[in-house]
Design a protein around this motif. Structure first.
Motif, PDB file in Angstrom:
ATOM      1  N   LEU A 211      -2.232  -2.234 -10.863  1.00  0.00           N
ATOM      2  CA  LEU A 211      -1.235  -1.166 -10.894  1.00  0.00           C
ATOM      3  C   LEU A 211      -0.544  -1.134 -12.255  1.00  0.00           C
ATOM      4  CD1 LEU A 211       0.414  -1.709  -7.383  1.00  0.00           C
ATOM      5  CD2 LEU A 211      -1.390  -0.084  -7.982  1.00  0.00           C
ATOM      6  N   SER A 212       0.000   0.033 -12.598  1.00  0.00           N
ATOM      7  CA  SER A 212       0.739   0.167 -13.856  1.00  0.00           C
ATOM      8  C   SER A 212       2.127  -0.461 -13.703  1.00  0.00           C
ATOM      9  CB  SER A 212       0.881   1.647 -14.226  1.00  0.00           C
ATOM     10  OG  SER A 212       1.735   2.310 -13.295  1.00  0.00           O
ATOM     11  N   VAL A 213       2.818  -0.601 -14.833  1.00  0.00           N
ATOM     12  CA  VAL A 213       4.166  -1.170 -14.822  1.00  0.00           C
ATOM     13  C   VAL A 213       5.091  -0.349 -13.926  1.00  0.00           C
ATOM     14  CG1 VAL A 213       6.219  -1.562 -16.245  1.00  0.00           C
ATOM     15  CG2 VAL A 213       3.979  -2.292 -17.068  1.00  0.00           C
ATOM     16  N   ARG A 214       5.039   0.981 -14.037  1.00  0.00           N
ATOM     17  CA  ARG A 214       5.903   1.827 -13.221  1.00  0.00           C
ATOM     18  C   ARG A 214       5.552   1.710 -11.743  1.00  0.00           C
ATOM     19  NH1 ARG A 214       9.170   5.539 -15.738  1.00  0.00           N
ATOM     20  NH2 ARG A 214      10.188   5.462 -13.710  1.00  0.00           N
ATOM     21  N   GLN A 215       4.271   1.636 -11.432  1.00  0.00           N
ATOM     22  CA  GLN A 215       3.860   1.522 -10.034  1.00  0.00           C
ATOM     23  C   GLN A 215       4.333   0.203  -9.422  1.00  0.00           C
ATOM     24  OE1 GLN A 215      -0.373   2.261 -10.665  1.00  0.00           O
ATOM     25  NE2 GLN A 215      -0.238   4.175  -9.531  1.00  0.00           N
ATOM     26  N   ILE A 216       4.198  -0.892 -10.174  1.00  0.00           N
ATOM     27  CA  ILE A 216       4.674  -2.191  -9.676  1.00  0.00           C
ATOM     28  C   ILE A 216       6.178  -2.133  -9.433  1.00  0.00           C
ATOM     29  CG2 ILE A 216       4.992  -4.624 -10.288  1.00  0.00           C
ATOM     30  CD1 ILE A 216       2.358  -4.445 -11.857  1.00  0.00           C
ATOM     31  N   ASP A 217       6.908  -1.501 -10.340  1.00  0.00           N
ATOM     32  CA  ASP A 217       8.357  -1.405 -10.184  1.00  0.00           C
ATOM     33  C   ASP A 217       8.733  -0.560  -8.973  1.00  0.00           C
ATOM     34  OD1 ASP A 217      11.116  -1.819 -11.218  1.00  0.00           O
ATOM     35  OD2 ASP A 217      11.049   0.354 -11.487  1.00  0.00           O
ATOM     36  N   TRP A 218       8.049   0.560  -8.767  1.00  0.00           N
ATOM     37  CA  TRP A 218       8.332   1.397  -7.594  1.00  0.00           C
ATOM     38  C   TRP A 218       8.087   0.622  -6.306  1.00  0.00           C
ATOM     39  CZ3 TRP A 218       5.230   5.914 -10.096  1.00  0.00           C
ATOM     40  CH2 TRP A 218       6.078   6.647 -10.942  1.00  0.00           C
ATOM     41  N   VAL A 219       6.952  -0.063  -6.227  1.00  0.00           N
ATOM     42  CA  VAL A 219       6.633  -0.831  -5.019  1.00  0.00           C
ATOM     43  C   VAL A 219       7.679  -1.917  -4.788  1.00  0.00           C
ATOM     44  CG1 VAL A 219       4.965  -2.371  -3.921  1.00  0.00           C
ATOM     45  CG2 VAL A 219       4.166  -0.375  -5.182  1.00  0.00           C
ATOM     46  N   ASP A 220       8.108  -2.582  -5.854  1.00  0.00           N
ATOM     47  CA  ASP A 220       9.102  -3.637  -5.725  1.00  0.00           C
ATOM     48  C   ASP A 220      10.410  -3.092  -5.155  1.00  0.00           C
ATOM     49  OD1 ASP A 220      10.033  -6.333  -6.111  1.00  0.00           O
ATOM     50  OD2 ASP A 220      11.168  -5.622  -7.829  1.00  0.00           O
ATOM     51  N   ARG A 221      10.804  -1.912  -5.608  1.00  0.00           N
ATOM     52  CA  ARG A 221      12.039  -1.306  -5.076  1.00  0.00           C
ATOM     53  C   ARG A 221      11.860  -0.885  -3.625  1.00  0.00           C
ATOM     54  NH1 ARG A 221      13.924   3.207  -9.071  1.00  0.00           N
ATOM     55  NH2 ARG A 221      11.793   3.139  -9.892  1.00  0.00           N
ATOM     56  N   TRP A 222      10.683  -0.357  -3.280  1.00  0.00           N
ATOM     57  CA  TRP A 222      10.442   0.016  -1.874  1.00  0.00           C
ATOM     58  C   TRP A 222      10.446  -1.219  -0.990  1.00  0.00           C
ATOM     59  CZ3 TRP A 222       5.625   3.482  -3.286  1.00  0.00           C
ATOM     60  CH2 TRP A 222       6.081   4.613  -3.990  1.00  0.00           C
ATOM     61  N   LEU A 223      10.007  -2.351  -1.540  1.00  0.00           N
ATOM     62  CA  LEU A 223       9.974  -3.592  -0.763  1.00  0.00           C
ATOM     63  C   LEU A 223      11.375  -4.108  -0.447  1.00  0.00           C
ATOM     64  CD1 LEU A 223       6.983  -5.479  -2.425  1.00  0.00           C
ATOM     65  CD2 LEU A 223       7.152  -4.820  -0.014  1.00  0.00           C
ATOM     66  N   ASN A 224      12.403  -3.607  -1.145  1.00  0.00           N
ATOM     67  CA  ASN A 224      13.780  -3.956  -0.775  1.00  0.00           C
ATOM     68  C   ASN A 224      14.041  -3.613   0.682  1.00  0.00           C
ATOM     69  OD1 ASN A 224      14.739  -5.025  -3.204  1.00  0.00           O
ATOM     70  ND2 ASN A 224      15.231  -3.020  -4.030  1.00  0.00           N
ATOM     71  N   GLN A 225      13.490  -2.490   1.140  1.00  0.00           N
ATOM     72  CA  GLN A 225      13.643  -2.074   2.534  1.00  0.00           C
ATOM     73  C   GLN A 225      12.506  -2.591   3.408  1.00  0.00           C
ATOM     74  OE1 GLN A 225      16.444  -0.652   3.582  1.00  0.00           O
ATOM     75  NE2 GLN A 225      17.152  -0.768   1.468  1.00  0.00           N
ATOM     76  N   TRP A 226      11.290  -2.535   2.900  1.00  0.00           N
ATOM     77  CA  TRP A 226      10.136  -2.947   3.706  1.00  0.00           C
ATOM     78  C   TRP A 226      10.187  -4.422   4.084  1.00  0.00           C
ATOM     79  CZ3 TRP A 226       5.994  -0.158   0.226  1.00  0.00           C
ATOM     80  CH2 TRP A 226       6.023   1.213   0.526  1.00  0.00           C
ATOM     81  N   SER A 227      10.798  -5.261   3.239  1.00  0.00           N
ATOM     82  CA  SER A 227      10.851  -6.696   3.549  1.00  0.00           C
ATOM     83  C   SER A 227      11.595  -6.956   4.853  1.00  0.00           C
ATOM     84  CB  SER A 227      11.525  -7.459   2.402  1.00  0.00           C
ATOM     85  OG  SER A 227      12.862  -7.017   2.212  1.00  0.00           O
ATOM     86  N   LYS A 228      12.475  -6.038   5.237  1.00  0.00           N
ATOM     87  CA  LYS A 228      13.231  -6.195   6.486  1.00  0.00           C
ATOM     88  C   LYS A 228      12.395  -5.867   7.722  1.00  0.00           C
ATOM     89  CE  LYS A 228      17.481  -5.217   3.966  1.00  0.00           C
ATOM     90  NZ  LYS A 228      16.791  -5.418   2.678  1.00  0.00           N
ATOM     91  N   LEU A 229      11.203  -5.313   7.510  1.00  0.00           N
ATOM     92  CA  LEU A 229      10.300  -5.012   8.620  1.00  0.00           C
ATOM     93  C   LEU A 229       9.339  -6.169   8.895  1.00  0.00           C
ATOM     94  CD1 LEU A 229       9.354  -1.353   7.587  1.00  0.00           C
ATOM     95  CD2 LEU A 229      11.067  -2.057   9.272  1.00  0.00           C
ATOM     96  N   ILE A 230       9.466  -7.243   8.106  1.00  0.00           N
ATOM     97  CA  ILE A 230       8.537  -8.379   8.210  1.00  0.00           C
ATOM     98  C   ILE A 230       9.309  -9.632   8.574  1.00  0.00           C
ATOM     99  CG2 ILE A 230       6.944  -9.848   6.914  1.00  0.00           C
ATOM    100  CD1 ILE A 230       6.258  -7.401   5.213  1.00  0.00           C
ATOM    101  N   GLN A 231       8.783 -10.388   9.488  1.00  0.00           N
ATOM    102  CA  GLN A 231       9.378 -11.659   9.880  1.00  0.00           C
ATOM    103  C   GLN A 231       8.356 -12.774   9.718  1.00  0.00           C
ATOM    104  OE1 GLN A 231      10.874 -11.122  13.895  1.00  0.00           O
ATOM    105  NE2 GLN A 231      12.895 -10.530  13.132  1.00  0.00           N
TER     106      GLN A 231
END
Length: 568
Positions: A211-231
């Motif tokens: 992935l590009s730098v921008r794509q990695i950054d976007w995914v990382d920010r989305w994971l701020n919320q998605w991480s709460k869906l994983i236990q």
């Protein structure tokens, strides 16, 4: 005068002298520019460790205060790196060093307090602050890992070891899932030690995706919320969990293997995450903007949609691969031609099919070409389609720019591995459909990229799963649409008949599902619909088929089962 000089030189100017001193120091810091703010706080943190100051409860309060104060300027420096992909190497190296070294020093200073011995009366207060200390440490470790991914570098083992230790400590303290705001800058947004750790693990699961730098950054920010869906779970449940991590190994997330059971493993599943990704895809397809559905203001809708489709495909593969074991590999040294993209592959496979059919026909009936005779009788001319069929060599010659040449270094019953030059193959992504052949007289074989591994700055290892050694190119028609086109062509064509335009292209390949042979098609995602009925033409043979369930989907292709209704 002597008293004045004594006061100046005896006064401790470090913000770590007291909370009051740190508060005043931070106020004066607002007078300088953003870049200088971050550098000055970094200098203060480095001086604390160099001077080996005592890790007291008050100095921890100061550290938390300074960490809050630096966030705005630190995020500005990070954004400067992410938003400027065309900066010079010198500037890139300077920013990369500034960002990662600060994160490393913040982890180091927080470690001083994790390991500190505090007086008995203050242990309870330190215990209340420990979840935030651990979570912020994991946050800075995640930043370091992220910046290594920007350079396609492997995360150093010591970062994984420390992150595992910090998360395990949060488990022991019983605070791994305690929710709280990480920084005052983030308002009411809450996190936990587990959330920060999971975010680092999930970003690590994508590290080989090119992935590009921008794509990695976007995914990382989305994971701020998605991480709460994983236990994370200590107990493995087959069918529910798809990835795991060994808390005693110097590495990140991995596929669950037969020996990955019990301590020190932690397991997690992707089903809840995939449901949220599917919901976001539906909303974007429905016209919603990324900023309206919590995906950020700076990510354009088309790019967000493309990236989400890639994540959906990749994590779907992770679910699938959790139950698929790899075949044993053997080393080889071969050269293969490679093509990618469904349209390109169908074109070359069709030439293979025509070449084989025409060779069989020539062997049976000599050099008489009945396709040309039929065209002359029907139309008075030889159609373009027939010309393409009778000159496959010329067509292949004209399409040579479509393919790349790869070095195959290993093979197995299920696929092969290649080492490629990244500068010449920047398009490679997990989930991309491709075809290969080992010689110009060989047929194209179908495969899909399963994984990538960056070996050096300009070398990438590509793992490919083979799907079919002899795919068949077919054309798809829908009966109602075909009739409309034929009417239009009859009105417009001077000869009254012509080749049917705009036919959909697909690939037919036999497959096994649960040990049973089934018919399948790989077609464009836009052409799929459950129970959709197509007229499928594979050279002289024509079938009416109904589309069935989805076997797998890529970014722009889908692999489905088909049921034959009739044969013409």
């Amino acid at each position: 005068m002597r008293n004045f000089l004594t006061t100046i030189f005896s006064k401790d100017k470090s913000p770590f002298a007291s909370v009051k001193a740190a508060t005043s120091w931070c106020k004066r810091l607002q007078e300088v520019d953003t870049q200088s703010q971050q550098l000055k706080i970094h200098q203060a943190v480095a001086a604390f460790m160099t001077e080996q100051r005592v890790a007291s409860l008050e100095s921890l309060h100061v550290l938390l205060l300074l960490d809050d104060a630096v966030q705005l300027s630190y995020e500005a420096v990070c954004y400067q790196y992410i938003s400027n992909p065309r900066m010079s190497k010198d500037i890139e190296a300077k920013l990369w060093k500034q960002i990662t070294h600060f994160a490393a020093d913040m982890v180091a200073i927080y470690q001083c307090f994790v390991q500190a011995e505090v007086e008995g009366g203050k242990k309870a207060e330190l215990a209340l602050l420990m979840p935030k200390v651990l979570a912020r440490s994991l946050h800075y470790l995640s930043i370091q890992a992220k910046w290594h991914y920007f350079r396609f570098e492997k995360v150093p083992s010591k970062l994984w070891i420390l992150s595992h230790q910090l998360y395990r400590l949060s488990e022991i303290e019983g605070c791994d899932s305690n929710p709280f705001p990480l920084y005052t800058l983030h308002g009411k947004e809450v996190t936990s030690c587990a959330d920060e750790y999971i975010q680092m693990l999930m970003l690590g699961s994508l590290s080989s995706n090119n992935l590009s730098v921008r794509q990695i950054d976007w995914v990382d920010r989305w994971l701020n919320q998605w991480s709460k869906l994983i236990q994370l779970s200590r107990k493995f449940q087959e069918g529910r969990y798809h990835l795991c991590v060994n808390l005693q190994a110097p590495e990140g997330p991995q596929k669950i293997q037969p020996d990955c059971e019990g301590e020190p493993f932690r397991y997690w599943g992707l089903h809840d995450l995939m449901q949220d990704v599917a919901d976001l895809l539906r909303r974007l397809d429905g016209g919603s903007l990324p900023r309206d559905i919590g995906m950020g203001k700076d990510c354009p809708a088309p790019l967000a949609l493309e990236l989400l489709k890639h994540l959906d495909m990749f994590w779907s593969l992770s679910i699938r691969n959790s139950v698929v074991q790899r075949s044993e590999r053997k080393k080889v040294a071969k050269i293969a031609d490679i093509i990618s993209g469904l349209d390109c592959i169908v074109g070359h496979v069709r030439l293979d099919n025509d070449k084989f059919m025409r060779k069989s026909a020539t062997d049976e009936r000599g050099h008489v070409d009945y396709d040309e005779i039929m065209d002359m009788r029907l139309y008075g001319f030889v159609s373009t389609r027939t010309k393409e069929k009778i000159s496959p060599a010329k067509q292949v010659e004209n399409k040579q720019n479509d393919w790349f040449v790869w070095s195959i270094e290993n093979e197995s019953a299920g696929g092969y591995g290649a080492v490629v030059q990244f500068s010449e193959n920047e398009w490679v992504r997990p989930g991309l459909l491709l075809a290969n052949r080992l010689g110009r007289n060989e047929n194209w074989q179908l495969g899909v990229i399963r994984r990538l591994n960056r070996l050096t700055d300009n070398e990438v290892y590509v793992g490919i799963q083979s799907l079919a050694i002899a795919p068949v190119a077919v054309s798809l028609y829908m009966e109602k649409e075909e009739r409309k086109e034929l009417i239009s062509l009859a009105e417009d064509s001077a000869f009254g008949v012509s080749d049917l335009p705009n036919s959909r292209m697909a690939l037919y390949l036999p497959h096994q599902v649960d040990g049973k042979n089934v018919n399948t098609l790989i077609l464009h995602s836009a052409d799929y619909g459950t129970n959709k009925i197509y007229r499928v033409q594979a050279r002289e043979r024509v079938f009416m088929v109904r589309l069935g369930s989805v076997i797998e989907k890529g970014i722009d292709w889908i692999w489905v089962t088909v049921f034959v209704l009739s044969q013409e």
